[in-house]
Design a protein around this motif. Structure first.
Motif, PDB file in Angstrom:
ATOM      1  N   ILE A  37      -8.045  -6.214   7.478  1.00 57.14           N
ATOM      2  CA  ILE A  37      -9.203  -5.738   7.300  1.00 57.14           C
ATOM      3  C   ILE A  37     -10.268  -6.032   6.765  1.00 57.14           C
ATOM      4  O   ILE A  37     -10.831  -7.164   6.444  1.00 57.14           O
ATOM      5  CB  ILE A  37      -8.589  -4.242   6.684  1.00 57.14           C
ATOM      6  N   TRP A  59      -8.028  -0.048   0.957  1.00 59.34           N
ATOM      7  CA  TRP A  59      -7.814   0.085   2.272  1.00 59.34           C
ATOM      8  C   TRP A  59      -9.657   1.048   2.438  1.00 59.34           C
ATOM      9  O   TRP A  59     -10.754   1.178   2.685  1.00 59.34           O
ATOM     10  CB  TRP A  59      -6.843   1.203   2.256  1.00 59.34           C
ATOM     11  N   THR A  99      -0.339   9.023  11.179  1.00 65.34           N
ATOM     12  CA  THR A  99      -0.546   7.767  10.389  1.00 65.34           C
ATOM     13  C   THR A  99      -0.292   7.618   9.010  1.00 65.34           C
ATOM     14  O   THR A  99      -1.455   9.513   8.494  1.00 65.34           O
ATOM     15  CB  THR A  99      -1.666   6.623  10.457  1.00 65.34           C
ATOM     16  N   ASN A 130       3.467  -6.184   5.379  1.00 63.87           N
ATOM     17  CA  ASN A 130       4.380  -4.978   4.697  1.00 63.87           C
ATOM     18  C   ASN A 130       5.370  -4.603   5.866  1.00 63.87           C
ATOM     19  O   ASN A 130       6.172  -4.437   5.207  1.00 63.87           O
ATOM     20  CB  ASN A 130       3.192  -4.070   4.479  1.00 63.87           C
ATOM     21  N   ARG A 131       4.900  -4.870   7.425  1.00 59.18           N
ATOM     22  CA  ARG A 131       5.056  -3.994   8.486  1.00 59.18           C
ATOM     23  C   ARG A 131       6.257  -5.048   9.074  1.00 59.18           C
ATOM     24  O   ARG A 131       5.802  -6.487   8.819  1.00 59.18           O
ATOM     25  CB  ARG A 131       4.259  -3.856   9.559  1.00 59.18           C
ATOM     26  N   VAL A 153      -0.511  -7.424  14.418  1.00 58.81           N
ATOM     27  CA  VAL A 153      -0.316  -8.260  13.926  1.00 58.81           C
ATOM     28  C   VAL A 153       1.283  -8.993  14.367  1.00 58.81           C
ATOM     29  O   VAL A 153       1.346 -10.221  14.109  1.00 58.81           O
ATOM     30  CB  VAL A 153      -0.018  -7.761  12.242  1.00 58.81           C
ATOM     31  N   HIS A 195      -1.922  -5.399   1.915  1.00 64.42           N
ATOM     32  CA  HIS A 195      -0.701  -5.009   0.884  1.00 64.42           C
ATOM     33  C   HIS A 195      -0.222  -6.029   0.192  1.00 64.42           C
ATOM     34  O   HIS A 195       0.771  -6.141  -0.903  1.00 64.42           O
ATOM     35  CB  HIS A 195       0.666  -4.848   2.194  1.00 64.42           C
ATOM     36  N   ASN A 209      -3.424   2.148   0.400  1.00 64.59           N
ATOM     37  CA  ASN A 209      -4.314   2.711   1.084  1.00 64.59           C
ATOM     38  C   ASN A 209      -4.967   3.758   0.468  1.00 64.59           C
ATOM     39  O   ASN A 209      -5.969   4.811   1.217  1.00 64.59           O
ATOM     40  CB  ASN A 209      -2.923   2.937   1.907  1.00 64.59           C
ATOM     41  N   TYR A 211       2.297   1.999  -1.207  1.00 65.84           N
ATOM     42  CA  TYR A 211       2.014   2.220  -0.023  1.00 65.84           C
ATOM     43  C   TYR A 211       1.106   3.274  -0.237  1.00 65.84           C
ATOM     44  O   TYR A 211      -0.286   2.824   0.470  1.00 65.84           O
ATOM     45  CB  TYR A 211       3.541   2.361   0.536  1.00 65.84           C
ATOM     46  N   ASP A 246      -2.408  -9.692   4.910  1.00 66.28           N
ATOM     47  CA  ASP A 246      -2.815  -8.496   4.868  1.00 66.28           C
ATOM     48  C   ASP A 246      -3.441  -8.079   3.487  1.00 66.28           C
ATOM     49  O   ASP A 246      -2.343  -8.966   2.600  1.00 66.28           O
ATOM     50  CB  ASP A 246      -1.938  -7.167   5.894  1.00 66.28           C
TER      51      ASP A 246
END
Ligand code: F6P
Length: 485
Positions: free
Chosen positions: A183, A113, A333, A15-16, A46, A160, A109, A104, A158
């Protein structure tokens, strides 16, 4: 397990992104000069583990184009990075505001999450979330297709990107697909809350290898597959799932940090200057011991319990008032989500309450900062701190628990660590606590402050050794040493 050389060229998907471009002072029409944009480097675990690999071996990294100037500086969505070095290609996936909200801020999330952190009361399954999560995973899969050949090596990162592997698999049946789930993975009774449990597992099982930080998460994942997918056969001893005519190896592969990098930066830090710069106003006394917490303002991190534990300790031990200052370094965040905005307000209000209760003319009990710190300054701050409190409710690993002891290059420092962080199963030498046990956290902090020199040094050495054994270079090597023969 089989020993396999690292792939020559790799496609990483996350994702990032590792580098992002922003306009220096507003968008520019026409040719873009260097001064028109600024580049920033991501600091997450990551990206710092994978960027060195990509720099050394080349390949392509596919990620969300989150920076304002990202697409303008790219050609066909692709830029060479790191800037000025051009060791590998970054393929950017632009997303609309609607897509970001659903994928996202939404499904990733507000469903996955909280589910994976076993906080199902915070789950919210708006129908658009799943729609956008699927659509964005398709977009990532398209981007992967556009940069791969038939038998390439693709490594998804991850929560996402749970669905993209299945889409890529259809187009690239001969490719080797890996996934790493950073996670926690929840217990089966919690995973049952997932409204799309089958689809999430089906997406992931398109991979040849799925990695988790710990054996606990591996075992839970295998049990979830067994109870959710009647067509799958699980060999628990071998850690292999047979499903849809293929096999997936599920492995525990704990992520670590760049140990030498942290050590060097901490050693080079001018600790008095770091103290002055970061804590100058709130902690003017340069000799008062520092207890430190460093985290994103995420409800999984257990910050309110920690503040309550400080309150409890200062109430029970008035002699410890003025004996140390707690420094909370926090980062804002996921603020598109109301729960995160409220969490921040609650943390700030709680700190204010405790400060009002105990502050004196020359002592502020808790110093709070949201300042962005360079890695050099952060590693210096770790070195300054006498104790670190890392007390998440749940955490896949928690790399602050690795960074802090590594940065204690003076041989001094103690770590209070949640027994529910992945790090607690990997690191030796911490004082472990239940993150909901407020009195227990207070007791552990009291003990950390009063450890005799020998025990403090012994615990720190054990921590440093166990962190060094998990250096992020080994993480990459271990991931590629597993897979189909
Ligand atoms: O821990 C999971 C994770 O995705 C990390 O990889 C990352 O550092 C962190 O959460 C930050 O989250 P976000 O990308 O939502 O800012």
């Amino acid at each position: 397990m089989r020993a396999e050389a690292l792939p020559d060229s790799l496609v990483v998907v996350s994702n990032r992104q590792p580098y992002s471009h922003e306009w220096a002072s507003g968008p520019v029409d026409g040719p873009i000069e260097d001064d028109d944009v600024t580049v920033s480097e991501a600091t997450g675990g990551v990206t710092s583990a994978l960027d060195p690999l990509m720099r050394a071996r080349g390949g392509t990294w596919v990620a969300w184009a989150s920076g304002g100037a990202d697409m303008a500086v790219a050609e066909d969505g692709v830029v060479e990075v790191p800037p000025g070095e051009g060791s590998y290609r970054l393929k950017r996936v632009p997303l609309s505001d609607e897509a970001i909200d659903g994928y996202y801020h939404g499904y990733a999330n507000q469903v996955l999450w909280p589910l994976c952190h076993e906080d199902t009361g915070r789950m919210w399954g708006d129908p658009t979330f799943w729609e956008q999560y699927r659509a964005v995973n398709d977009r990532f899969a398209d981007a992967v297709r556009s940069v791969t050949d038939a038998d390439d090596f693709v490594w998804f990162q991850d929560y996402h990107l749970a669905l993209a592997p299945r889409v890529v698999r259809r187009a690239r049946p001969g490719a080797t697909l890996h996934h790493f789930w950073h996670i926690p993975w929840p217990a089966p009774s919690v995973f049952d809350h997932c409204p799309h449990a089958r689809q999430i597992l089906d997406g992931l099982l398109a991979c040849d290898v799925i990695g988790f930080h710990t054996t606990v998460f591996v075992a839970r994942f295998l049990r979830c597959v067994e109870s959710t997918l009647p067509d799958a056969t699980v060999d628990e001893d071998a850690g292999v799932v047979h499903y849809d005519g293929a096999s997936t190896h599920v492995v525990a592969n704990p992520l670590g940090i760049d140990v030498e990098g942290v050590r060097q930066r901490a050693t080079a830090a001018d600790t008095a200057a770091v103290r002055r710069r970061v804590l100058g106003e709130t902690v003017p006394d340069p000799s008062i011991p520092i207890v430190l917490g460093v985290e994103r303002l995420d409800y999984s991190k257990g910050i309110p319990e920690r503040i309550a534990a400080l309150d409890h300790l200062w109430e029970r031990r008035p002699d410890l008032r003025g004996a140390f200052t707690y420094v909370q370094k926090a980062s804002r965040t996921r603020e598109g989500i109301a729960t995160y905005r409220r969490y921040r307000q609650d943390v700030v209000a709680e700190i204010q309450r405790v400060n009002d209760l105990y502050a004196t003319d020359d002592w502020q009990p808790i110093a709070y900062t949201e300042r962005k710190l360079s890695t050099e300054t952060l590693d210096g701050l770790y070195r300054v701190a006498d104790v670190a409190l890392v007390t998440p409710h749940r955490d896949g690993m928690n790399l602050v628990a690795h960074e802090y002891p590594t940065a204690c290059v003076d041989g001094d420092g103690a770590l209070v660590l949640s027994e529910l962080a992945g790090a607690a199963t990997q690191l030796d030498g911490a004082l472990t606590v239940n993150p909901h046990d407020i009195a227990g956290i207070a007791d552990a902090l009291e003990r950390a402050l009063e450890l005799d020199d020998d025990e403090r040094r012994d615990r720190l050495e054990r921590l440093q050794e166990s962190v060094a054994a998990l250096d992020s270079r080994h993480w990459v090597e271990r991931q590629f040493a597993t897979g189909p023969d």
